[in-house]
Enzyme design. Structure first.
Site, PDB file in Angstrom:
ATOM      1  N   HIS A  17      41.772  33.385  28.269  1.00 40.59           N
ATOM      2  CA  HIS A  17      42.596  33.927  29.403  1.00 40.59           C
ATOM      3  C   HIS A  17      43.527  34.702  28.757  1.00 40.59           C
ATOM      4  O   HIS A  17      43.759  36.179  29.286  1.00 40.59           O
ATOM      5  CB  HIS A  17      43.222  33.018  30.344  1.00 40.59           C
ATOM      6  CG  HIS A  17      42.325  32.217  31.166  1.00 40.59           C
ATOM      7  ND1 HIS A  17      42.386  30.864  31.165  1.00 40.59           N
ATOM      8  CD2 HIS A  17      41.135  32.570  31.956  1.00 40.59           C
ATOM      9  CE1 HIS A  17      41.383  30.371  31.966  1.00 40.59           C
ATOM     10  NE2 HIS A  17      40.741  31.313  32.337  1.00 40.59           N
ATOM     11  N   LYS A  41      37.438  23.647  44.135  1.00 38.77           N
ATOM     12  CA  LYS A  41      37.464  22.921  43.045  1.00 38.77           C
ATOM     13  C   LYS A  41      38.723  21.730  43.110  1.00 38.77           C
ATOM     14  O   LYS A  41      39.838  22.316  43.690  1.00 38.77           O
ATOM     15  CB  LYS A  41      37.726  23.493  41.646  1.00 38.77           C
ATOM     16  CG  LYS A  41      36.477  24.605  41.576  1.00 38.77           C
ATOM     17  CD  LYS A  41      36.936  25.499  40.214  1.00 38.77           C
ATOM     18  CE  LYS A  41      35.967  26.787  40.137  1.00 38.77           C
ATOM     19  NZ  LYS A  41      36.508  27.824  39.283  1.00 38.77           N
ATOM     20  N   ARG A  90      32.375  36.355  29.429  1.00 42.76           N
ATOM     21  CA  ARG A  90      32.332  35.653  28.082  1.00 42.76           C
ATOM     22  C   ARG A  90      30.871  35.828  27.779  1.00 42.76           C
ATOM     23  O   ARG A  90      30.286  36.196  26.578  1.00 42.76           O
ATOM     24  CB  ARG A  90      32.510  34.350  28.300  1.00 42.76           C
ATOM     25  CG  ARG A  90      33.897  33.963  28.374  1.00 42.76           C
ATOM     26  CD  ARG A  90      34.044  32.630  28.900  1.00 42.76           C
ATOM     27  NE  ARG A  90      33.809  32.166  30.357  1.00 42.76           N
ATOM     28  CZ  ARG A  90      34.033  31.254  31.027  1.00 42.76           C
ATOM     29  NH1 ARG A  90      34.755  30.333  30.593  1.00 42.76           N
ATOM     30  NH2 ARG A  90      33.455  31.037  32.111  1.00 42.76           N
ATOM     31  N   SER A 128      38.388  26.471  30.847  1.00 45.20           N
ATOM     32  CA  SER A 128      39.492  25.631  31.124  1.00 45.20           C
ATOM     33  C   SER A 128      38.765  24.235  31.694  1.00 45.20           C
ATOM     34  O   SER A 128      39.311  23.286  30.936  1.00 45.20           O
ATOM     35  CB  SER A 128      39.929  25.825  32.522  1.00 45.20           C
ATOM     36  OG  SER A 128      40.796  27.201  32.631  1.00 45.20           O
TER      37      SER A 128
HETATM   38  O1  PNS Z   1      38.687  31.555  37.496  1.00 45.03           O
HETATM   39  P1  PNS Z   1      37.605  31.447  38.538  1.00 45.03           P
HETATM   40  O2  PNS Z   1      37.511  30.234  39.199  1.00 45.03           O
HETATM   41  O3  PNS Z   1      36.453  31.838  37.972  1.00 45.03           O
HETATM   42  O4  PNS Z   1      38.144  32.477  39.492  1.00 45.03           O
HETATM   43  C1  PNS Z   1      37.252  32.914  40.624  1.00 45.03           C
HETATM   44  C2  PNS Z   1      38.050  34.044  41.580  1.00 45.03           C
HETATM   45  C3  PNS Z   1      39.419  33.187  41.857  1.00 45.03           C
HETATM   46  C4  PNS Z   1      38.319  35.330  40.984  1.00 45.03           C
HETATM   47  C5  PNS Z   1      37.306  33.939  42.970  1.00 45.03           C
HETATM   48  O5  PNS Z   1      36.973  32.691  43.313  1.00 45.03           O
HETATM   49  C6  PNS Z   1      38.012  34.730  43.918  1.00 45.03           C
HETATM   50  O6  PNS Z   1      38.266  36.003  43.971  1.00 45.03           O
HETATM   51  N1  PNS Z   1      38.450  34.321  45.079  1.00 45.03           N
HETATM   52  C7  PNS Z   1      39.066  34.901  46.418  1.00 45.03           C
HETATM   53  C8  PNS Z   1      38.270  34.884  47.489  1.00 45.03           C
HETATM   54  C9  PNS Z   1      37.504  36.142  47.570  1.00 45.03           C
HETATM   55  O7  PNS Z   1      38.078  37.320  47.862  1.00 45.03           O
HETATM   56  N2  PNS Z   1      36.091  36.038  47.724  1.00 45.03           N
HETATM   57  C10 PNS Z   1      35.186  37.182  47.536  1.00 45.03           C
HETATM   58  C11 PNS Z   1      34.783  37.779  48.960  1.00 45.03           C
HETATM   59  S1  PNS Z   1      34.280  36.589  50.210  1.00 45.03           S
END
Ligand code: PNS
Length: 162
Positions: A17, A41, A90, A128
């Protein structure tokens, strides 16, 4: 001013990150690292704790701010007057999900662009979850996360298992 939002769970922030944060801070005027609050989560660290860890590891990068959001990412971007999402990629396995997210975000907010940044190959295996797994099994997490948060991770895992 070009503001990029770098969203994620950061539970906890890894060197992978940090590499993406550092590289994007060299491209954009301002980088807002945005921690998702309402994740399904069950996190190891609270949002406040994750914010504190991120603030500590990015202390030497002047144009980075740490924030959190709940609800839709595109609404958070609007609030920040930002139009760019940065995501680290990744492996091919990340791509399908990230591609879907980029397209739905574009549909929801057409002025938003998603930039994918290729991970540093040194961290392509890193997540993570793998950090938490190694730490909870008593393994060495040196080289996976910043030195100045290693003891916080062991401490948190120890307290969780009490
Ligand atoms: O580190 P992660 O868990 O892969 O991050 C995921 C994240 C936070 C980028 C993703 O879950 C997100 O953007 N969630 C916010 C909700 C949202 O806007 N969803 C898309 C449209 S419904």
């Amino acid at each position: 001013m070009k503001i990029a939002v770098l969203p994620g769970s950061f539970d906890p922030v890894t060197l992978g990150h940090l590499d993406i944060i550092r590289r994007s801070s060299a491209i954009f005027d301002r980088v807002c690292v945005a921690i998702l609050e309402n994740s399904s989560k069950s996190p190891l660290f609270s949002v406040e704790e994750r914010k504190e860890l991120l603030t500590r590891v990015t202390a030497d990068i002047p144009n980075v701010e740490i924030d959190s959001f709940s609800g839709m990412l595109v609404d958070f971007l609007k609030m920040k007057d930002a139009h760019v999402i940065v995501k680290g990629l990744r492996a091919v396995s990340d791509f399908e999900y990230e591609f879907q997210m980029a397209l739905i975000n574009k549909k929801l907010s057409p002025s938003v662009e998603t930039f994918f940044m290729t991970t540093n190959s040194a961290y392509s295996y890193l997540s993570s979850s793998i950090v938490k797994e190694v730490a909870s099994l008593g393994g060495d997490i040196t080289g996976l996360v910043s030195e100045n948060i290693i003891s916080d991770i062991y401490e948190k895992i120890k307290n969780k298992n009490k």
